[in-house]
Scaffold this motif. Structure first.
Motif, short mmCIF file in Angstrom:
data_model
loop_
_atom_site.label_atom_id
_atom_site.label_comp_id
_atom_site.label_asym_id
_atom_site.label_seq_id
_atom_site.Cartn_x
_atom_site.Cartn_y
_atom_site.Cartn_z
N LEU A 18 -14.91 8.16 45.31
CA LEU A 18 -14.43 8.19 43.94
C LEU A 18 -14.60 9.60 43.40
CD1 LEU A 18 -13.39 6.76 41.36
CD2 LEU A 18 -15.79 6.34 40.76
N HIS A 19 -13.49 10.23 43.01
CA HIS A 19 -13.52 11.55 42.38
C HIS A 19 -12.72 11.48 41.09
CE1 HIS A 19 -15.58 13.48 45.57
NE2 HIS A 19 -14.57 13.56 46.42
N VAL A 20 -13.08 12.33 40.16
CA VAL A 20 -12.34 12.45 38.91
C VAL A 20 -11.85 13.88 38.79
CG1 VAL A 20 -12.40 12.24 36.41
CG2 VAL A 20 -13.74 10.66 37.81
N HIS A 21 -10.53 14.03 38.53
CA HIS A 21 -9.92 15.35 38.33
C HIS A 21 -9.49 15.45 36.87
CE1 HIS A 21 -9.72 15.89 42.71
NE2 HIS A 21 -9.39 14.60 42.74
N VAL A 22 -10.04 16.41 36.15
CA VAL A 22 -9.73 16.58 34.73
C VAL A 22 -8.67 17.66 34.58
CG1 VAL A 22 -10.64 17.23 32.48
CG2 VAL A 22 -12.01 15.82 34.03
N ARG A 41 -16.79 12.76 26.34
CA ARG A 41 -17.40 12.67 27.66
C ARG A 41 -17.37 11.21 28.10
NH1 ARG A 41 -19.99 16.04 30.72
NH2 ARG A 41 -21.38 15.28 32.36
N TYR A 42 -17.00 11.00 29.36
CA TYR A 42 -16.88 9.64 29.90
C TYR A 42 -17.60 9.54 31.23
CZ TYR A 42 -13.19 8.61 26.49
OH TYR A 42 -12.49 8.38 25.34
N GLN A 43 -17.86 8.27 31.58
CA GLN A 43 -18.35 7.94 32.92
C GLN A 43 -17.48 6.83 33.48
OE1 GLN A 43 -22.38 6.81 31.86
NE2 GLN A 43 -23.18 8.75 32.65
N VAL A 44 -17.23 6.88 34.80
CA VAL A 44 -16.43 5.82 35.44
C VAL A 44 -17.14 5.33 36.69
CG1 VAL A 44 -14.19 6.58 34.56
CG2 VAL A 44 -15.06 7.52 36.70
N GLN A 45 -16.89 4.05 36.99
CA GLN A 45 -17.32 3.42 38.23
C GLN A 45 -16.14 2.61 38.78
OE1 GLN A 45 -20.41 1.05 36.39
NE2 GLN A 45 -22.02 2.34 37.29
N PHE A 90 -17.49 12.96 33.45
CA PHE A 90 -16.53 14.04 33.24
C PHE A 90 -16.33 14.26 31.74
CE2 PHE A 90 -14.23 10.09 33.59
CZ PHE A 90 -13.25 10.14 32.61
N GLN A 91 -15.93 15.46 31.39
CA GLN A 91 -15.67 15.85 30.01
C GLN A 91 -14.19 16.21 29.86
OE1 GLN A 91 -18.14 16.47 27.37
NE2 GLN A 91 -16.33 16.63 26.06
N MET A 101 -6.66 14.83 29.86
CA MET A 101 -6.37 13.70 30.74
C MET A 101 -7.27 13.79 31.96
SD MET A 101 -3.70 12.17 29.25
CE MET A 101 -2.94 11.24 30.56
N ALA A 102 -7.42 12.66 32.63
CA ALA A 102 -8.21 12.61 33.86
C ALA A 102 -7.53 11.71 34.87
CB ALA A 102 -9.63 12.12 33.58
N ALA A 103 -7.57 12.08 36.15
CA ALA A 103 -7.05 11.26 37.24
C ALA A 103 -8.21 10.82 38.11
CB ALA A 103 -6.04 12.05 38.06
N VAL A 104 -8.23 9.55 38.43
CA VAL A 104 -9.24 8.98 39.31
C VAL A 104 -8.66 8.89 40.71
CG1 VAL A 104 -10.65 6.96 39.78
CG2 VAL A 104 -10.28 7.68 37.42
N GLN A 105 -9.33 9.48 41.67
CA GLN A 105 -8.91 9.44 43.07
C GLN A 105 -9.92 8.61 43.84
OE1 GLN A 105 -9.08 13.22 45.07
NE2 GLN A 105 -7.84 12.56 46.80
N PHE A 106 -9.43 7.64 44.63
CA PHE A 106 -10.36 6.76 45.32
C PHE A 106 -9.85 6.37 46.70
CE2 PHE A 106 -7.57 4.15 42.74
CZ PHE A 106 -7.22 3.08 43.55
#
Length: 888
Positions: free
Chosen positions: A796-800, A862-866, A884-885, A804-809
């Motif tokens: 799981l990666h987050v690209h800001v 600022r956010y957190q994802v799982q 991520f911010q 906007m943010a993209a979640v890559q998994f």
């Protein structure tokens, strides 16, 4: 003395002269002198346009005037050929409405070319429906089995073989079905577990088909790569032994490996595997499979054709067309003497076939409908220095021909034409095509590639033999590669100064646009094939609903070196690529792809990702320490990679989106067909029709239930598919809307009996009716066996990118004994859970990754994802938290 004659009189006299109606040579000479005097005194031929007329009501021997037209296109061509030498103005051949059936292809040579600066134009009369046909009509139908609604007709004398028939302008399909027995592969073919096929008719007509695509649940990928669908005919059946036809079988099962000095287990062709799957996906063209509405069989032994009509078809008055010609129109020049200055406007090129796959060569596909052919093709063809006795240049495999074909031609224009009901590629502008134009045309219901430009046999052709300065713009290309599913909407090999712009390409089984060739040697740290390609542009095309059957392609696919520098390389500008069904890339820069600029494109809802990928650079003595040069700038996508300039790959000012509404309207609106040609989007080809059945039905069985998925029909019929019906062979049924299926990628059918094997069929429904049932899935057996929730996703990666943010998994290493059908993305703060579903989730496997852009996030926070995977047992554990911010 001034000789005064009307232009029509001069035209009639000149045509009579051309026809050789005057027996005595002396009189011919006198009349030539007479025509010359008239021309000189009136300016009637030189410097003036001329018109000829063709009509089904015309007569042989007529002069081709408006009141006395000729009857056939060949007669008009004969008149034009002899008038060319006297003309400097354009010659327009006006063609009245009608079905112009050809008994042999209409061939154009340099003698038919426009000369002295003029153009020869073959044009439909205003409002006329002009069909140039290579078919014979099949009549005399009788019902021979009312219970099965099976009809029979005598094959016309000219019909010796074909791969297609069309009923009321709608393609019918050769019989197809599942294997009726289990097979074990042998050196010569297969050994069956029983003799059920031993008495099947005409075994040499039967084909085994090996479909690639995404492997899913019970449905394997059995092609020569996920991007292919090879097919091989049988040679004979002896009891339980099934003998496959040669050379197709060797070319599809014995592709040689690289020599030992390369220290690689790869095939010498570097493209894909050396062997088709152990079992075919299905069987085609067997008399014993008759029974499905819309399917037919030609028994050449008794010269009869069999057909099961669709519910809306009345065989008493049905127009049944069987193509017999393999080419409708061809133009052959030489580099020194090309065919030149011909235009075809408003014509319909209908009904042609292609018979090479019916031979023992079969269809041993390698990519984009290129084939391996010849007795030792598997060991030599296109392998050059990578195999003993290899033939050069590398990658020179056999190209699928066009039903309309030009080679060594200049200034050929096809404007407002329709290419439909064709059995090979629609249009082939081959080697030496220069300054050609294809505009405002429709390409649909074509067995193979829509448009082919150039070839792959002359990567370093001399300038007069190169494919250059061609324009393919404002065409609608859909439902092509309907038989040979590895085909491409627009397929270009080696070419330069090409513009492919403002086309709409949709409803395709594989890639929409492919450009370039020969880049595969980078897999073994060698440069791709040196070639003359440069300054090609793919711009402002609208591409959607592609890759509906096969996989590992994209909206725009390109490979090989595209030019000597980034400035002279390929430009991919302003295209909109969305809603890709099978896995691949929106823009696919494959092996050896070098010097590409992609700017201002929109890439949305692709499977797996927007762009792929980087490749090490071995050109010009470079040793792979850097990547092939790429510039990706100002694109709108869901991938989320930030600005960077690393090892010759530059990403700059790309925009992350979660909805097409976030793209400026001017960017969306500029892509696709321009206003002057937009009316072609409303033209319907053929009568009202239900869709064909879905394909590649896959199933997984749980405790008294099963998941069922499928590939939707490429051709939706004459109206969009709105619903699917799913039926188990136990009689259980369910349905799902097309919209819901697009969202989830599968459905659930319940009430099944544990311990009892079951298969599933699927039918598609549109406003015109319901399709026939699909070929059934392979059997699965429900059980109460224990399953577990899946493990954590593998990555799981987050690209800001700005706000906007993209979640890559990546998928989990362990699925708990049941397929993953969804992912849950938890967003903190607020514990908002978002469920991610769809085809990309179902086929996510191995090292591949998916991207997802969550909506509703606030800029500057600022956010957190799982992330957790979901299967039939429930939700698995969440990944570690990623923080991520967002920017402002």
């Amino acid at each position: 003395m001034v000789i005064k004659r009307s232009w029509k009189t001069v035209q009639t006299t000149a045509i009579r002269l051309i026809r050789g109606d005057f027996a005595r040579r002396s009189r011919v000479i006198c009349l030539i002198a007479y025509a010359g005097l008239v021309a000189a005194s009136t300016g009637a031929i030189r410097g003036r346009q001329m018109e000829l007329y063709v009509s089904p009501q015309g007569k042989a021997g007529n002069p081709g005037t408006k009141n006395r037209p000729v009857r056939t296109l060949r007669e008009a061509q004969h008149l034009v050929r002899h008038m060319n030498r006297h003309m400097t103005g354009d010659i327009t051949v006006w063609i009245a409405a009608g079905n112009y059936r050809l008994s042999r292809p209409l061939r154009f040579t340099p003698a038919d070319s426009g000369a002295n600066g003029h153009t020869v134009i073959y044009r439909a009369a205003p409002g006329a429906k002009v069909i140039v046909s290579g078919a014979v009509r099949i009549t005399g139908w009788t019902c021979i089995n009312r219970a099965e609604n099976l009809w029979k007709a005598p094959a016309p004398a000219a019909l010796h073989d074909t791969r297609q028939i069309f009923v009321n302008g709608v393609r019918a399909y050769r019989t197809s079905g599942p294997l009726p027995t289990r097979l074990r592969q042998t050196a010569y073919g297969y050994r069956a577990t029983n003799t059920v096929m031993a008495d099947w008719k005409n075994p040499g007509h039967i084909e085994f088909v090996y479909t690639g695509g995404n492997g899913l649940w019970s449905q394997p990928s059995v092609g020569l790569g996920a991007w292919t669908e090879p097919r091989c005919p049988l040679a004979a059946i002896h009891g339980r032994d099934i003998i496959m036809a040669e050379p197709c079988w060797r070319n599809s099962t014995r592709r040689v490996k690289l020599p030992a000095q390369f220290h690689s287990g790869r095939m010498a062709n570097l493209v894909g595997p050396g062997h088709v799957g152990k079992m075919p996906a299905y069987v085609e063209n067997a008399y014993e499979l008759l029974g499905t509405p819309g399917e037919w069989y030609l028994d050449t032994a008794v010269h009869s054709i069999y057909y099961v009509p669709r519910p809306t078809e009345n065989m008493a008055d049905a127009d049944v067309e069987a193509p017999v010609l393999q080419r409708l129109i061809s133009g052959y020049g030489t580099p020194a003497h090309p065919v030149t200055h011909l235009q075809f406007r408003g014509l319909r090129f209908y009904y042609a076939t292609w018979l090479l796959p019916n031979s023992t060569e079969g269809f041993s596909e390698i990519q984009a409908n290129y084939m391996v052919t010849g007795a030792r093709g598997y060991a030599r063809q296109g392998l050059c220095s990578l195999a003993p006795g290899g033939q050069c240049p590398f990658g020179d495999w056999t190209q699928e021909p066009g039903n309309v074909r030009f080679l060594y031609d200049h200034h050929i224009a096809l404007i407002g034409d329709i290419f439909a009901h064709l059995g090979a590629a629609g249009l082939q502008l081959g080697d030496g095509s220069q300054h050609d134009r294809v505009s405002g045309c429709i390409f649909t219901d074509i067995s193979g590639n829509g448009v082919e430009l150039g070839g792959v046999d002359q990567p370093l052709a001399a300038k007069d033999a190169q494919t250059s300065s061609n324009r393919i713009n404002d065409n609608h290309i859909y439902n092509v590669a309907t038989e040979f599913h590895g085909g491409v909407g627009i397929d270009a090999g080696y070419a330069r100064d090409t513009l492919i712009a403002h086309n709409q390409l949709n409803d395709l089984p594989y890639t929409a646009i492919s450009l370039g060739w020969g880049g595969w040697p980078d897999k073994i740290k060698l440069p791709g094939v040196a070639n003359y390609s440069q300054d090609n542009t793919i711009a402002y095309n609208l591409i959607f609903d592609h890759m509906l059957i096969l996989a590992d392609g994209g909206g725009i696919y390109t490979q090989g070196i595209t030019g000597p520098s980034l400035a002279e390389g390929e430009k991919i500008i302003g295209n909109v690529v969305r809603d890709q069904y099978s896995s691949g890339h929106g823009i696919y820069t494959d092996n050896g792809c070098c010097n590409v600029t992609a700017a201002g494109n929109v890439i949305f809802h692709t499977n797996f990702d927007n762009w792929g990928g980087r490749h090490r650079d071995y050109y010009g003595g470079r040793n792979g320490k850097t990547f092939d040069p790429f510039l990706f700038a100002g694109n709108y996508w869901q991938e989320g990679f930030g600005n960077s300039n690393h090892l010759n790959v530059t990403l700059r000012d790309n925009h992350l989106i979660e909805s097409l509404r976030q793209v400026p309207p001017r960017v969306i609106n500029r892509a696709g067909i321009q206003t002057a040609f937009k009316a072609i989007l409303n033209r319907r080809i053929g009568s009202a029709a239900a869709p064909p059945p879905p394909r590649r039905v896959a199933a997984w069985a749980g405790n008294t239930f099963a998941y069922v998925a499928w590939n939707p029909p490429v051709f939706q019929g004459t109206a969009p598919v709105v619903r699917y019906t799913i039926m188990a062979d136990t009689g259980r049924q369910t349905s799902i809307t097309a919209r819901e299926f697009r969202r989830t990628g599968y459905t659930v059918i319940r009430g099944l009996q544990n311990g009892k094997a079951v298969r599933f069929r699927v039918a598609a429904v549109n406003a015109a009716g319901e399709s026939s049932w699909s070929i059934p899935s392979f059997a699965v057996t429900p059980s109460d066996g224990r399953i577990h929730a899946p493990g954590r996703p593998g990555m799981l990666h987050v690209h800001v990118a700005g706000s906007m943010a993209a979640v890559q998994f990546r998928g989990p290493l362990r699925n708990g004994g049941a397929p993953v059908v969804a992912y849950v993305l938890r967003i903190l703060p607020g514990k908002k859970n978002v469920t991610i579903t769809g085809r990309s989730v179902l086929v996510l496997a191995g090292g591949h990754t998916c991207f997802y852009v969550p909506a509703g996030l606030a800029a500057g926070r600022r956010y957190q994802v799982q992330l957790a995977a979901v299967n039939a047992a429930g939700r698995g554990p969440f990944t570690r938290t990623q923080s991520f911010q967002l920017g402002q």
